[in-house]
Write a protein that holds these residues in place. Structure first.
Motif, PDB file in Angstrom:
ATOM      1  N   LEU A 166       0.826  -1.208   0.000  1.00 53.71           N
ATOM      2  CA  LEU A 166       0.000   0.000   0.000  1.00 53.71           C
ATOM      3  C   LEU A 166       0.858   1.255   0.000  1.00 53.71           C
ATOM      4  O   LEU A 166       0.540   2.245  -0.679  1.00 53.71           O
ATOM      5  CB  LEU A 166      -0.925  -0.011   1.211  1.00 53.71           C
ATOM      6  N   LEU A 167       1.959   1.231   0.745  1.00 53.61           N
ATOM      7  CA  LEU A 167       2.859   2.387   0.769  1.00 53.61           C
ATOM      8  C   LEU A 167       3.479   2.626  -0.606  1.00 53.61           C
ATOM      9  O   LEU A 167       3.573   3.776  -1.068  1.00 53.61           O
ATOM     10  CB  LEU A 167       3.954   2.155   1.809  1.00 53.61           C
ATOM     11  N   ALA A 168       3.890   1.543  -1.278  1.00 51.93           N
ATOM     12  CA  ALA A 168       4.437   1.683  -2.626  1.00 51.93           C
ATOM     13  C   ALA A 168       3.384   2.207  -3.590  1.00 51.93           C
ATOM     14  O   ALA A 168       3.673   3.047  -4.459  1.00 51.93           O
ATOM     15  CB  ALA A 168       4.987   0.340  -3.104  1.00 51.93           C
ATOM     16  N   GLY A 169       2.127   1.731  -3.454  1.00 52.07           N
ATOM     17  CA  GLY A 169       1.062   2.220  -4.318  1.00 52.07           C
ATOM     18  C   GLY A 169       0.776   3.692  -4.107  1.00 52.07           C
ATOM     19  O   GLY A 169       0.572   4.445  -5.070  1.00 52.07           O
ATOM     20  N   LEU A 170       0.767   4.149  -2.853  1.00 49.67           N
ATOM     21  CA  LEU A 170       0.549   5.571  -2.573  1.00 49.67           C
ATOM     22  C   LEU A 170       1.689   6.429  -3.121  1.00 49.67           C
ATOM     23  O   LEU A 170       1.463   7.522  -3.657  1.00 49.67           O
ATOM     24  CB  LEU A 170       0.399   5.779  -1.065  1.00 49.67           C
ATOM     25  N   ALA A 171       2.915   5.942  -2.982  1.00 54.31           N
ATOM     26  CA  ALA A 171       4.048   6.681  -3.543  1.00 54.31           C
ATOM     27  C   ALA A 171       3.954   6.769  -5.060  1.00 54.31           C
ATOM     28  O   ALA A 171       4.249   7.820  -5.658  1.00 54.31           O
ATOM     29  CB  ALA A 171       5.356   6.009  -3.128  1.00 54.31           C
ATOM     30  N   LEU A 172       3.516   5.685  -5.689  1.00 53.38           N
ATOM     31  CA  LEU A 172       3.348   5.700  -7.139  1.00 53.38           C
ATOM     32  C   LEU A 172       2.258   6.674  -7.564  1.00 53.38           C
ATOM     33  O   LEU A 172       2.418   7.410  -8.549  1.00 53.38           O
ATOM     34  CB  LEU A 172       3.029   4.288  -7.633  1.00 53.38           C
ATOM     35  N   LEU A 173       1.162   6.705  -6.829  1.00 48.35           N
ATOM     36  CA  LEU A 173       0.104   7.677  -7.133  1.00 48.35           C
ATOM     37  C   LEU A 173       0.597   9.110  -6.952  1.00 48.35           C
ATOM     38  O   LEU A 173       0.234  10.007  -7.722  1.00 48.35           O
ATOM     39  CB  LEU A 173      -1.101   7.417  -6.236  1.00 48.35           C
ATOM     40  N   GLY A 174       1.443   9.326  -5.926  1.00 49.47           N
ATOM     41  CA  GLY A 174       2.002  10.662  -5.735  1.00 49.47           C
ATOM     42  C   GLY A 174       2.903  11.078  -6.882  1.00 49.47           C
ATOM     43  O   GLY A 174       2.847  12.225  -7.343  1.00 49.47           O
ATOM     44  N   VAL A 175       3.721  10.155  -7.367  1.00 49.94           N
ATOM     45  CA  VAL A 175       4.590  10.457  -8.509  1.00 49.94           C
ATOM     46  C   VAL A 175       3.751  10.768  -9.748  1.00 49.94           C
ATOM     47  O   VAL A 175       4.041  11.706 -10.502  1.00 49.94           O
ATOM     48  CB  VAL A 175       5.542   9.278  -8.770  1.00 49.94           C
ATOM     49  N   GLY A 196      11.341  13.458  -6.199  1.00 50.24           N
ATOM     50  CA  GLY A 196      12.514  12.674  -5.822  1.00 50.24           C
ATOM     51  C   GLY A 196      12.301  11.901  -4.528  1.00 50.24           C
ATOM     52  O   GLY A 196      12.693  10.728  -4.416  1.00 50.24           O
ATOM     53  N   ARG A 197      11.643  12.532  -3.538  1.00 52.94           N
ATOM     54  CA  ARG A 197      11.378  11.845  -2.275  1.00 52.94           C
ATOM     55  C   ARG A 197      10.407  10.684  -2.463  1.00 52.94           C
ATOM     56  O   ARG A 197      10.589   9.599  -1.891  1.00 52.94           O
ATOM     57  CB  ARG A 197      10.818  12.840  -1.264  1.00 52.94           C
ATOM     58  N   LEU A 198       9.367  10.896  -3.259  1.00 52.58           N
ATOM     59  CA  LEU A 198       8.393   9.831  -3.486  1.00 52.58           C
ATOM     60  C   LEU A 198       9.010   8.677  -4.282  1.00 52.58           C
ATOM     61  O   LEU A 198       8.700   7.507  -4.029  1.00 52.58           O
ATOM     62  CB  LEU A 198       7.172  10.385  -4.222  1.00 52.58           C
ATOM     63  N   LEU A 199       9.879   8.992  -5.239  1.00 55.13           N
ATOM     64  CA  LEU A 199      10.558   7.930  -5.982  1.00 55.13           C
ATOM     65  C   LEU A 199      11.472   7.119  -5.068  1.00 55.13           C
ATOM     66  O   LEU A 199      11.549   5.888  -5.180  1.00 55.13           O
ATOM     67  CB  LEU A 199      11.359   8.535  -7.135  1.00 55.13           C
ATOM     68  N   LEU A 200      12.156   7.811  -4.157  1.00 57.01           N
ATOM     69  CA  LEU A 200      13.001   7.093  -3.193  1.00 57.01           C
ATOM     70  C   LEU A 200      12.159   6.217  -2.275  1.00 57.01           C
ATOM     71  O   LEU A 200      12.512   5.061  -1.999  1.00 57.01           O
ATOM     72  CB  LEU A 200      13.803   8.103  -2.373  1.00 57.01           C
ATOM     73  N   ALA A 205      10.312   0.879  -0.638  1.00 53.88           N
ATOM     74  CA  ALA A 205       9.192  -0.004  -0.310  1.00 53.88           C
ATOM     75  C   ALA A 205       9.193  -1.250  -1.178  1.00 53.88           C
ATOM     76  O   ALA A 205       8.996  -2.370  -0.689  1.00 53.88           O
ATOM     77  CB  ALA A 205       7.871   0.761  -0.467  1.00 53.88           C
ATOM     78  N   VAL A 206       9.437  -1.082  -2.475  1.00 53.25           N
ATOM     79  CA  VAL A 206       9.465  -2.236  -3.373  1.00 53.25           C
ATOM     80  C   VAL A 206      10.649  -3.138  -3.045  1.00 53.25           C
ATOM     81  O   VAL A 206      10.526  -4.377  -3.036  1.00 53.25           O
ATOM     82  CB  VAL A 206       9.518  -1.765  -4.843  1.00 53.25           C
ATOM     83  N   PHE A 207      11.805  -2.550  -2.766  1.00 55.10           N
ATOM     84  CA  PHE A 207      12.983  -3.352  -2.440  1.00 55.10           C
ATOM     85  C   PHE A 207      12.771  -4.139  -1.146  1.00 55.10           C
ATOM     86  O   PHE A 207      13.127  -5.326  -1.055  1.00 55.10           O
ATOM     87  CB  PHE A 207      14.201  -2.438  -2.307  1.00 55.10           C
ATOM     88  N   ALA A 208      12.159  -3.500  -0.147  1.00 48.49           N
ATOM     89  CA  ALA A 208      11.887  -4.207   1.106  1.00 48.49           C
ATOM     90  C   ALA A 208      10.866  -5.323   0.900  1.00 48.49           C
ATOM     91  O   ALA A 208      11.008  -6.427   1.451  1.00 48.49           O
ATOM     92  CB  ALA A 208      11.372  -3.222   2.153  1.00 48.49           C
ATOM     93  N   LEU A 420       8.779   2.290 -13.938  1.00 57.45           N
ATOM     94  CA  LEU A 420      10.154   2.779 -13.807  1.00 57.45           C
ATOM     95  C   LEU A 420      10.454   3.866 -14.831  1.00 57.45           C
ATOM     96  O   LEU A 420      11.031   4.910 -14.502  1.00 57.45           O
ATOM     97  CB  LEU A 420      11.126   1.619 -13.971  1.00 57.45           C
ATOM     98  N   PHE A 421      10.089   3.629 -16.080  1.00 60.62           N
ATOM     99  CA  PHE A 421      10.369   4.620 -17.111  1.00 60.62           C
ATOM    100  C   PHE A 421       9.573   5.897 -16.882  1.00 60.62           C
ATOM    101  O   PHE A 421      10.073   6.994 -17.130  1.00 60.62           O
ATOM    102  CB  PHE A 421      10.049   4.042 -18.493  1.00 60.62           C
ATOM    103  N   TYR A 422       8.336   5.755 -16.417  1.00 58.99           N
ATOM    104  CA  TYR A 422       7.539   6.961 -16.171  1.00 58.99           C
ATOM    105  C   TYR A 422       8.113   7.771 -15.017  1.00 58.99           C
ATOM    106  O   TYR A 422       8.169   9.000 -15.066  1.00 58.99           O
ATOM    107  CB  TYR A 422       6.090   6.572 -15.869  1.00 58.99           C
ATOM    108  N   GLY A 423       8.543   7.083 -13.956  1.00 59.04           N
ATOM    109  CA  GLY A 423       9.040   7.800 -12.795  1.00 59.04           C
ATOM    110  C   GLY A 423      10.410   8.416 -13.000  1.00 59.04           C
ATOM    111  O   GLY A 423      10.690   9.508 -12.508  1.00 59.04           O
TER     112      GLY A 423
END
Length: 439
Positions: A166-175, A196-200, A205-208, A420-423
């Motif tokens: 869910l955290l990764a999804g929210l970050a993606l929506l923010g980007v 930049g902060r949302l991409l990080l 989140a995805v890596f974890a 990835l390409f979009y972000g």
């Protein structure tokens, strides 16, 4: 003599066009010989297609004449309608190319919603609509999410993993939201900062989530139920390969760009160019032999090491060109202030090289994400497959090919690359242009 030769060649070309038109274009029997089983035969179908394009061109011509005549009358000018007409024809041609490029994507997405596995069925639908009967437009009598459900069947997620997703999804929506604001509002500094902060946050989140997933959580019976495990394996392999590629190319590129008197510098650069002349599959036997001797077959470590060697030559050249475009006066000023070479490299050059590192990382990540040949050679267990090898398993049976599941897995497997390409598109483009031009 030249005129005679040109006349003969022109006459031969005209005769060839005449023969093709008489024996192919206007011969209905030659069409019927080439019609595949289950296809729809339309006599002189090419005439209808060409007529449609000509009608669109005629509409553009009438629109150009009317629009230019109206503007000339209102503004008191005398402008020609032909530039507007040629612009419209160019746009029409580009739209046709876009449709042809995205047509396979439409077919694959449509096949992913077909639970009957009817992608290559010879049975022709009888709908009365020509494009549906000819399967030019995908025919879906009962679209369903059954194929997608098979890919996630039996997957067990722990509560903390759901929170990470869910955290990764929210970050993606923010980007995505910031990207939309970039198109609607003037460019501002806070957009770059928060993007930049949302991409990080998204990357962490995805890596974890990838690290915390375990093969024991995939309890489905069929092979397709392991798809998310294959995505997890691919993320792990491609992510580690990208990080290792950045580390190797950063140090090697800096050495070749700044250590001018390095022994063997020029021969090594020529060797890197020479290595890129040969395709990677020429080294398959050597890679397999080395990995077997090191007991690294069917391991992610062996595949990561094999992948990382391919990016060193190209990445080193690109990063070397980027560093040579930076003025050495920045490093000299820092050294005058008391900085060492290592401090200059880590505190000045590395922050300036962030777009280039993102470019190298994405280039390696995308290149290894769907790689099949080497992964199929090294990875032998179902639980250790990547996306490419897993997709190949859906098409191994001659009469048991799971085209619907294959299409659904292809759609889901391509989404991470699209995100990835979009972000990171701005970093990717800036890194590519910076490495390609030496100022």
């Amino acid at each position: 003599m030249r005129r005679l030769l040109a006349f003969l060649l022109s006459g031969l070309a005209l005769y060839g066009v005449y023969w093709f038109a008489v024996n192919r274009l206007f011969d209905e029997g030659s069409y019927r010989k080439q019609v595949a089983f289950g296809s729809v035969f339309v006599p002189y179908g090419w005439v209808y297609a060409l007529g449609g394009f000509l009608l669109l061109a005629l509409f553009l011509l009438l629109y150009s004449l009317a629009y230019v005549a109206l503007t000339n009358r209102l503004q008191g000018k005398r402008r020609s309608p032909w530039p507007l007409f040629l612009q419209g024809v160019t746009h029409l041609f580009l739209w046709v190319l876009i449709l042809l490029v995205y047509y396979p994507v439409v077919q694959v997405v449509a096949a992913s919603f077909d639970p009957t596995n009817n992608l290559f069925s010879f049975k022709r639908p009888e709908t009365g609509f020509l494009l549906l009967d000819a399967k030019v437009v995908p025919y879906l009598p009962a679209p369903s999410l059954e194929n997608y459900a098979k890919l996630v069947e039996g997957v067990v997620l722990y509560p903390y993993q759901v929170r990470l997703a869910l955290l990764a999804g929210l970050a993606l929506l923010g980007v995505a939201g910031i990207g939309l604001l970039r198109r609607l509002l003037p460019q501002e500094a806070w957009m770059d900062l928060w993007q930049g902060r949302l991409l990080l946050l998204l990357a962490l989140a995805v890596f974890a989530l990838v690290l915390l997933l375990s093969p024991r959580q995939f309890t489905g019976q069929g092979t397709e139920a392991k798809f998310l495990l294959w995505v997890r394996n691919t993320f792990l392999i491609s992510g580690l390969t990208g990080l290792l590629a950045v580390l190797l190319t950063a140090t090697a590129g800096y050495a070749f760009a700044r250590f001018r008197h390095l022994p063997g510098r020029y021969p090594l650069l020529l060797f890197f160019i020479f290595v890129q002349m040969f395709p990677g599959f020429l080294a398959l036997v050597a890679i397999y032999y080395l990995l077997s001797r090191l007991d690294l077959l069917n391991t992610f470590t062996g595949l990561v090491l094999a992948y990382s060697g391919g990016i060193i030559s190209f990445g080193t050249w690109v990063y070397k060109g980027y560093l040579e475009s930076l003025s050495p006066s920045l490093e000299e000023a820092a050294m005058v202030d008391g900085a060492t070479k290592w401090q200059v490299f880590t505190r000045i050059l590395l922050p300036l090289s962030a777009p280039m590192f993102v470019f190298i990382f994405l280039l390696q990540f995308v290149g290894t994400y769907s790689e099949f040949v080497l992964a199929n050679l090294v990875l032998t267990g179902v639980e250790s497959w990547n996306v490419g090898v897993g997709l190949r398993s859906f098409t191994t049976g001659q009469f048991q090919t799971k085209w619907g599941v294959f299409a659904a897995a292809s759609v889901l497997g391509s989404l991470p690359i699209l995100f990835l390409f979009y972000g990171f598109q701005q970093y990717f483009v800036s890194g590519y242009t910076a490495g390609a031009v030496k100022e």
